[in-house]
Design an enzyme around this catalytic site. Structure first.
Site, PDB file in Angstrom:
ATOM      1  N   HIS A  62     -10.518   2.082   2.905  1.00 25.72           N
ATOM      2  CA  HIS A  62      -9.421   2.280   3.890  1.00 25.72           C
ATOM      3  C   HIS A  62     -10.250   1.895   5.204  1.00 25.72           C
ATOM      4  O   HIS A  62     -11.540   2.164   5.456  1.00 25.72           O
ATOM      5  CB  HIS A  62      -9.060   3.649   3.935  1.00 25.72           C
ATOM      6  CG  HIS A  62      -7.977   4.056   5.104  1.00 25.72           C
ATOM      7  ND1 HIS A  62      -6.498   3.537   5.176  1.00 25.72           N
ATOM      8  CD2 HIS A  62      -8.098   4.660   6.338  1.00 25.72           C
ATOM      9  CE1 HIS A  62      -6.038   3.800   6.221  1.00 25.72           C
ATOM     10  NE2 HIS A  62      -7.037   4.750   7.246  1.00 25.72           N
TER      11      HIS A  62
ATOM     12  N   CYS B  53      -3.626  -0.913   6.578  1.00 22.83           N
ATOM     13  CA  CYS B  53      -4.509  -0.484   7.302  1.00 22.83           C
ATOM     14  C   CYS B  53      -5.526  -1.479   8.081  1.00 22.83           C
ATOM     15  O   CYS B  53      -5.835  -1.391   9.324  1.00 22.83           O
ATOM     16  CB  CYS B  53      -5.456   0.468   6.391  1.00 22.83           C
ATOM     17  SG  CYS B  53      -6.377  -0.216   5.343  1.00 22.83           S
TER      18      CYS B  53
ATOM     19  N   ASP C  30      -1.192   2.501   3.961  1.00 22.66           N
ATOM     20  CA  ASP C  30      -0.152   1.923   3.272  1.00 22.66           C
ATOM     21  C   ASP C  30      -0.347   0.545   2.824  1.00 22.66           C
ATOM     22  O   ASP C  30       0.622  -0.114   2.515  1.00 22.66           O
ATOM     23  CB  ASP C  30       1.284   2.063   4.039  1.00 22.66           C
ATOM     24  CG  ASP C  30       0.950   1.342   5.643  1.00 22.66           C
ATOM     25  OD1 ASP C  30      -0.175   0.762   5.746  1.00 22.66           O
ATOM     26  OD2 ASP C  30       1.829   1.664   6.354  1.00 22.66           O
TER      27      ASP C  30
END
Length: 287
Positions: free
Chosen positions: A272, A151, A148
């Site tokens: 990510h 991370c 979101d």
């Protein structure tokens, strides 16, 4: 006659709602395209993400149409007894078009499922396998972090709790990171550039960069990792699938290293970060 008008009004309201949702989605897609404007890799990933968003919306709207059609059929005394049995309700031209579109969507979903099976050996799975293998050698396992924009900070926050019994929220970490970069402007400015022009940031753009760290969910990268490590005075190890097995930051600091993982292909819109756990301790840590 009154019932027919009421039924048409209900269908019309649903159609208007769906039109509004599609416009909102298109606006969101345009915003995403601006973010990935000058990044070829993100453009490719963005195309897949757009397909996913459109499919999710279409699937939800399809279910809403089916639910309304079912309710109308029951109200008119025609209960549907078979999945493939035609609902005996007078359909408007718009509804007929939607029925045809639903069939096309089902065929498209089937194609996607087949594609997903083919992606078992795709970059995402291969990357995950490589990272997990490297972690296993360290007696570690991936601890999933939600995607979101927070991370990096969530992964570091989790590591601080696990490794140092130190509790710092994402908001606190973002604020500390922003303040550290601002206070050490001369150290960071040479590594910051405008995403479109690639020119060094102006003083105003630098301030905007620092403000976004605090006041938005802007993604954190190498600059933020360096600031976090220096400010927290602890080493951070980033495990990745390609290139060096790990990138070390803050090796001059003492204490256990915070170990996080870097995934280039975990999600469609970009990189990510996840956290890690000692394999034997995983079941004892609350999510």
């Amino acid at each position: 006659m009154a019932d027919y008008i009421e039924e048409n009004n209900e269908v019309e309201m649903l159609e208007n709602k769906h039109k509004k949702e599609k416009k909102e989605l298109q606006a969101h897609i345009q915003a995403l395209k601006k973010v990935a404007k000058n990044d070829k890799t993100k453009k490719k990933e963005l195309t897949a993400e757009i397909v996913r968003l459109e499919l999710e919306l279409e699937d939800r709207q399809k279910k809403e149409i089916e639910e309304v059609s079912k309710e109308l059929s029951i109200e008119n005394g025609f209960e549907q007894t078979d999945e493939n049995e035609e609902i005996k309700v007078k359909l408007s031209k718009a509804q007929k078009r939607r029925v045809k579109k639903e069939q096309q969507e089902r065929e498209r979903e089937q194609e996607i499922k087949l594609q997903e099976k083919e992606n078992i050996n795709g970059p995402r799975n291969l990357e995950n396998q490589a990272i997990c293998n490297r972690l296993k050698e360290m007696n570690l396992k991936v601890y999933p972090i939600s995607s979101d924009g927070d991370c990096l900070y969530k992964a570091v926050s989790h590591q601080l709790l696990v490794k140092r019994k130190q509790s710092l929220s994402v908001e606190e970490l973002r604020k500390q990171t922003s303040n550290y970069i601002r206070e050490n402007k001369e150290d960071f400015m040479p590594f910051l550039s405008h995403p479109e022009t690639c020119d060094m940031l102006t003083d105003g753009e630098f301030e905007e960069y620092c403000e976004k760290i605090v006041n938005s969910k802007v993604w954190g990268g190498q600059i933020e990792i360096r600031a976090l490590s220096n400010n927290l005075k602890c080493p951070i190890s980033i495990i990745q699938a390609t290139g060096p097995s790990s990138i070390e930051q803050g090796e001059e600091f003492e204490g256990p290293s915070l170990v996080i993982t870097y995934h280039r292909h975990m999600y469609r819109l970009g990189a990510h970060y996840n956290s890690t756990l000692v394999i034997a301790d995983e079941e004892h840590i609350e999510n």
